[in-house]
Write a protein that holds these residues in place. Structure first.
Motif, mmCIF file in Angstrom:
data_model
loop_
_atom_site.group_PDB
_atom_site.id
_atom_site.type_symbol
_atom_site.label_atom_id
_atom_site.label_comp_id
_atom_site.label_asym_id
_atom_site.label_seq_id
_atom_site.Cartn_x
_atom_site.Cartn_y
_atom_site.Cartn_z
ATOM 1 N N ILE A 246 0.862 -1.217 0.000
ATOM 2 C CA ILE A 246 0.000 0.000 0.000
ATOM 3 C C ILE A 246 0.879 1.240 0.000
ATOM 4 C CG2 ILE A 246 -1.749 1.287 1.281
ATOM 5 C CD1 ILE A 246 -2.567 -1.415 2.526
ATOM 6 N N LYS A 247 0.566 2.131 -0.942
ATOM 7 C CA LYS A 247 1.198 3.450 -0.957
ATOM 8 C C LYS A 247 0.306 4.405 -0.144
ATOM 9 C CE LYS A 247 4.457 2.267 -3.895
ATOM 10 N NZ LYS A 247 5.868 2.206 -3.529
ATOM 11 N N VAL A 248 0.910 5.098 0.785
ATOM 12 C CA VAL A 248 0.136 5.969 1.682
ATOM 13 C C VAL A 248 0.622 7.422 1.526
ATOM 14 C CG1 VAL A 248 -0.485 6.461 4.072
ATOM 15 C CG2 VAL A 248 -0.217 4.073 3.303
ATOM 16 N N ILE A 249 -0.331 8.309 1.326
ATOM 17 C CA ILE A 249 -0.017 9.751 1.330
ATOM 18 C C ILE A 249 -0.505 10.278 2.662
ATOM 19 C CG2 ILE A 249 -0.425 11.990 0.240
ATOM 20 C CD1 ILE A 249 -0.897 10.502 -2.385
ATOM 21 N N ILE A 262 0.561 -6.638 5.640
ATOM 22 C CA ILE A 262 0.465 -5.333 4.967
ATOM 23 C C ILE A 262 1.846 -4.701 4.935
ATOM 24 C CG2 ILE A 262 -0.488 -3.013 5.091
ATOM 25 C CD1 ILE A 262 -2.931 -4.179 6.422
ATOM 26 N N GLN A 263 2.249 -4.299 3.762
ATOM 27 C CA GLN A 263 3.521 -3.594 3.591
ATOM 28 C C GLN A 263 3.212 -2.147 3.181
ATOM 29 O OE1 GLN A 263 6.329 -5.540 1.044
ATOM 30 N NE2 GLN A 263 7.623 -3.711 0.880
ATOM 31 N N VAL A 264 3.605 -1.206 4.011
ATOM 32 C CA VAL A 264 3.255 0.213 3.822
ATOM 33 C C VAL A 264 4.454 0.967 3.278
ATOM 34 C CG1 VAL A 264 2.514 2.326 4.960
ATOM 35 C CG2 VAL A 264 1.554 0.112 5.641
ATOM 36 N N ASP A 265 4.200 1.813 2.269
ATOM 37 C CA ASP A 265 5.247 2.664 1.695
ATOM 38 C C ASP A 265 4.691 4.099 1.622
ATOM 39 O OD1 ASP A 265 7.493 3.586 0.511
ATOM 40 O OD2 ASP A 265 7.046 2.780 -1.485
ATOM 41 N N PHE A 266 5.308 5.019 2.398
ATOM 42 C CA PHE A 266 4.829 6.416 2.449
ATOM 43 C C PHE A 266 5.342 7.217 1.244
ATOM 44 C CE2 PHE A 266 4.619 5.074 6.893
ATOM 45 C CZ PHE A 266 3.343 5.501 7.227
ATOM 46 N N LEU A 267 4.437 8.027 0.695
ATOM 47 C CA LEU A 267 4.803 8.935 -0.415
ATOM 48 C C LEU A 267 4.560 10.383 0.016
ATOM 49 C CD1 LEU A 267 3.148 7.134 -3.508
ATOM 50 C CD2 LEU A 267 5.559 7.167 -2.907
ATOM 51 N N SER A 268 5.530 11.181 -0.345
ATOM 52 C CA SER A 268 5.299 12.629 -0.141
ATOM 53 C C SER A 268 4.504 13.177 -1.325
ATOM 54 C CB SER A 268 6.640 13.359 0.002
ATOM 55 O OG SER A 268 7.356 13.243 -1.219
ATOM 56 N N ILE A 269 3.993 14.405 -1.191
ATOM 57 C CA ILE A 269 3.224 15.025 -2.297
ATOM 58 C C ILE A 269 4.114 15.140 -3.518
ATOM 59 C CG2 ILE A 269 1.940 17.095 -3.004
ATOM 60 C CD1 ILE A 269 0.511 15.448 -0.916
ATOM 61 N N GLU A 270 5.340 15.508 -3.323
ATOM 62 C CA GLU A 270 6.260 15.696 -4.445
ATOM 63 C C GLU A 270 6.508 14.358 -5.164
ATOM 64 O OE1 GLU A 270 6.796 16.754 -1.422
ATOM 65 O OE2 GLU A 270 6.589 18.944 -1.695
ATOM 66 N N ASN A 308 -5.171 0.387 -9.482
ATOM 67 C CA ASN A 308 -5.633 -0.274 -8.269
ATOM 68 C C ASN A 308 -6.566 0.666 -7.509
ATOM 69 O OD1 ASN A 308 -5.790 -2.140 -6.121
ATOM 70 N ND2 ASN A 308 -3.728 -2.855 -6.615
ATOM 71 N N ASN A 309 -7.015 0.227 -6.318
ATOM 72 C CA ASN A 309 -7.974 1.027 -5.542
ATOM 73 C C ASN A 309 -7.305 2.279 -4.979
ATOM 74 O OD1 ASN A 309 -9.948 -0.871 -5.983
ATOM 75 N ND2 ASN A 309 -9.480 -2.009 -4.119
ATOM 76 N N VAL A 310 -8.101 3.335 -4.913
ATOM 77 C CA VAL A 310 -7.699 4.575 -4.242
ATOM 78 C C VAL A 310 -8.701 4.802 -3.123
ATOM 79 C CG1 VAL A 310 -7.328 7.057 -4.403
ATOM 80 C CG2 VAL A 310 -6.705 5.568 -6.326
ATOM 81 N N VAL A 311 -8.190 4.777 -1.891
ATOM 82 C CA VAL A 311 -9.063 4.849 -0.713
ATOM 83 C C VAL A 311 -8.765 6.157 0.015
ATOM 84 C CG1 VAL A 311 -9.780 3.743 1.428
ATOM 85 C CG2 VAL A 311 -9.064 2.330 -0.519
ATOM 86 N N LEU A 320 -7.445 2.323 11.185
ATOM 87 C CA LEU A 320 -7.211 1.092 11.953
ATOM 88 C C LEU A 320 -8.074 -0.068 11.448
ATOM 89 C CD1 LEU A 320 -6.952 2.567 15.564
ATOM 90 C CD2 LEU A 320 -5.092 1.778 14.098
ATOM 91 N N LYS A 321 -9.269 0.271 11.043
ATOM 92 C CA LYS A 321 -10.174 -0.766 10.534
ATOM 93 C C LYS A 321 -9.615 -1.399 9.263
ATOM 94 C CE LYS A 321 -15.046 -1.488 9.502
ATOM 95 N NZ LYS A 321 -16.373 -0.855 9.359
ATOM 96 N N LEU A 322 -9.112 -0.548 8.381
ATOM 97 C CA LEU A 322 -8.556 -1.052 7.112
ATOM 98 C C LEU A 322 -7.272 -1.862 7.353
ATOM 99 C CD1 LEU A 322 -9.054 2.014 4.757
ATOM 100 C CD2 LEU A 322 -10.147 -0.217 4.565
ATOM 101 N N ILE A 323 -6.494 -1.365 8.290
ATOM 102 C CA ILE A 323 -5.228 -2.063 8.560
ATOM 103 C C ILE A 323 -5.479 -3.487 9.062
ATOM 104 C CG2 ILE A 323 -3.266 -2.098 10.171
ATOM 105 C CD1 ILE A 323 -3.164 0.925 9.879
ATOM 106 N N ASN A 324 -6.483 -3.707 9.870
ATOM 107 C CA ASN A 324 -6.741 -4.993 10.502
ATOM 108 C C ASN A 324 -7.595 -5.936 9.680
ATOM 109 O OD1 ASN A 324 -5.202 -4.497 12.851
ATOM 110 N ND2 ASN A 324 -6.836 -3.206 13.645
ATOM 111 N N ILE A 325 -7.956 -5.541 8.465
ATOM 112 C CA ILE A 325 -8.696 -6.475 7.585
ATOM 113 C C ILE A 325 -7.700 -7.546 7.089
ATOM 114 C CG2 ILE A 325 -9.904 -6.731 5.404
ATOM 115 C CD1 ILE A 325 -11.052 -3.936 5.783
ATOM 116 N N GLU A 326 -8.026 -8.816 7.301
ATOM 117 C CA GLU A 326 -7.097 -9.888 6.931
ATOM 118 C C GLU A 326 -7.207 -10.247 5.475
ATOM 119 O OE1 GLU A 326 -7.565 -13.275 9.347
ATOM 120 O OE2 GLU A 326 -6.916 -12.323 11.201
#
Length: 335
Positions: A246-249, A262-270, A308-311, A320-326
């Motif tokens: 998951i890419k997270v802004i 879940i593997q999280v990768d943070f993106l900056s606006i730039e 892919n999905n954009v949430v 937290l709800k999304l993170i804990n979905i198996e």
């Protein structure tokens, strides 16, 4: 007395038996345990008794006896028995020539004694043969007794032969029976030997198979270990492949993530603005952005291809709800 010493053996050879008897009767010479108390014993043992006179320990006594006899013969006439007159006279002359050192006379009388001795041996042999022949011709009465004894012996021998033949037949039957039993035993042993050989062959074959199975087992264990290792690697790769990337802004505390899938990768606006394609799922934390950042994202989304999905997440509880979905696939794999 060189002649005496050289010719003592001749004297001993032709010495009359009466002289031998007289010498041993005086007991000056040891008789070595040989019987010589009677003239008959002297005759029987003449050779041993005469040779005994020549031994070094007895020779001096023998010479003294001869010299004493020589003195008697030369001084007076000795009475001689009629039947032995010729032998004794020759022996007397032999003794006289011996002590007188008359070699020629000694040889003459010794030769005569030799011839006379040989004649006597021939005549004695004939007399002995005649006496033996007379002894071998028994009377008729003795012959009958002997015949009766022979017949009795023959009867006993026949009975013994019959008993021996019966015993032989019994023994032969036992031998035949023993041979049959021995053959049966040998046959049984042969069968047992064959069975033992077969069992030994089977045992060797079984041991070879066991050894081959052990080798195969070791090989299978090695292969199984390799497969387990490969399977573990594949499972790890598969789990990693199925993890939600998951890419997270926006920023949040990663310690809130309790789901390992879940593997999280943070993106900056730039960094987001530099993308032309969004391949992974994109989460936008609305509640963490400024109005300007929200506007920039909204306007740029029109130019980026989304695969892919954009949430859009408006609160921390939604996050937290999304993170804990198996992930259902990962759940099955972990089982």
């Amino acid at each position: 007395m060189t002649l005496v010493e050289e010719n003592l053996e001749v004297i001993v050879k032709y010495i009359p038996e009466e002289f031998l008897f007289e010498i041993y009767r005086l007991k000056r010479i040891n008789n070595l345990g040989v019987r010589c108390s009677r003239i008959e014993e002297i005759k029987r043992n003449r050779e041993i008794l005469s040779r005994n006179l020549l031994k070094p320990i007895n020779r001096p006594h023998f010479l003294n006896f001869l010299f004493e006899y020589f003195t008697k013969v030369t001084k007076k006439n000795i009475v001689l028995t009629k039947e032995n007159l010729q032998v004794k006279q020759l022996f007397n002359f032999l003794i006289i020539s011996l002590f007188n050192n008359d070699k020629e006379s000694f040889e003459v009388y010794s030769t005569k004694l030799k011839n006379f001795s040989e004649k006597n041996r021939v005549s004695e042999k004939k007399v002995s043969e005649f006496e033996n022949l007379q002894q071998e011709i028994p009377s008729n009465k003795i012959i009958k007794k002997l015949e009766k004894k022979i017949n009795n012996f023959q009867v006993k021998i026949k009975e013994k032969d019959e008993q021996i033949n019966i015993q032989k037949s019994v023994l032969q039957e036992k031998i035949n029976s023993s041979n049959k039993e021995l053959k049966e035993i040998q046959r049984g042993l042969s069968v047992k030997d064959n069975k033992i050989s077969e069992l030994e062959f089977k045992q060797r074959s079984f041991i070879n198979e066991i050894n081959q199975l052990k080798i195969l087992k070791n090989e299978m264990e090695i292969i199984n270990n390799d497969l387990n290792n490969n399977l573990q690697e594949l499972e790890i790769k598969f789990i990693n492949a199925l993890k939600r990337e998951i890419k997270v802004i926006g920023i949040f505390n990663l310690r809130l993530i309790t789901n390992p899938n879940i593997q999280v990768d943070f993106l900056s606006i730039e960094e987001f603005l530099k993308l032309s394609v969004i391949k992974h799922e994109l989460w936008i934390l609305q509640y963490t952005l400024t109005p300007r950042e929200k506007y920039t994202l909204k306007s740029s989304m029109k130019e980026i291809k989304v695969r892919n999905n954009v949430v859009k997440i408006n609160s921390n509880s939604e996050l937290l709800k999304l993170i804990n979905i198996e992930n259902p696939i990962l759940s099955e794999v972990s089982k």
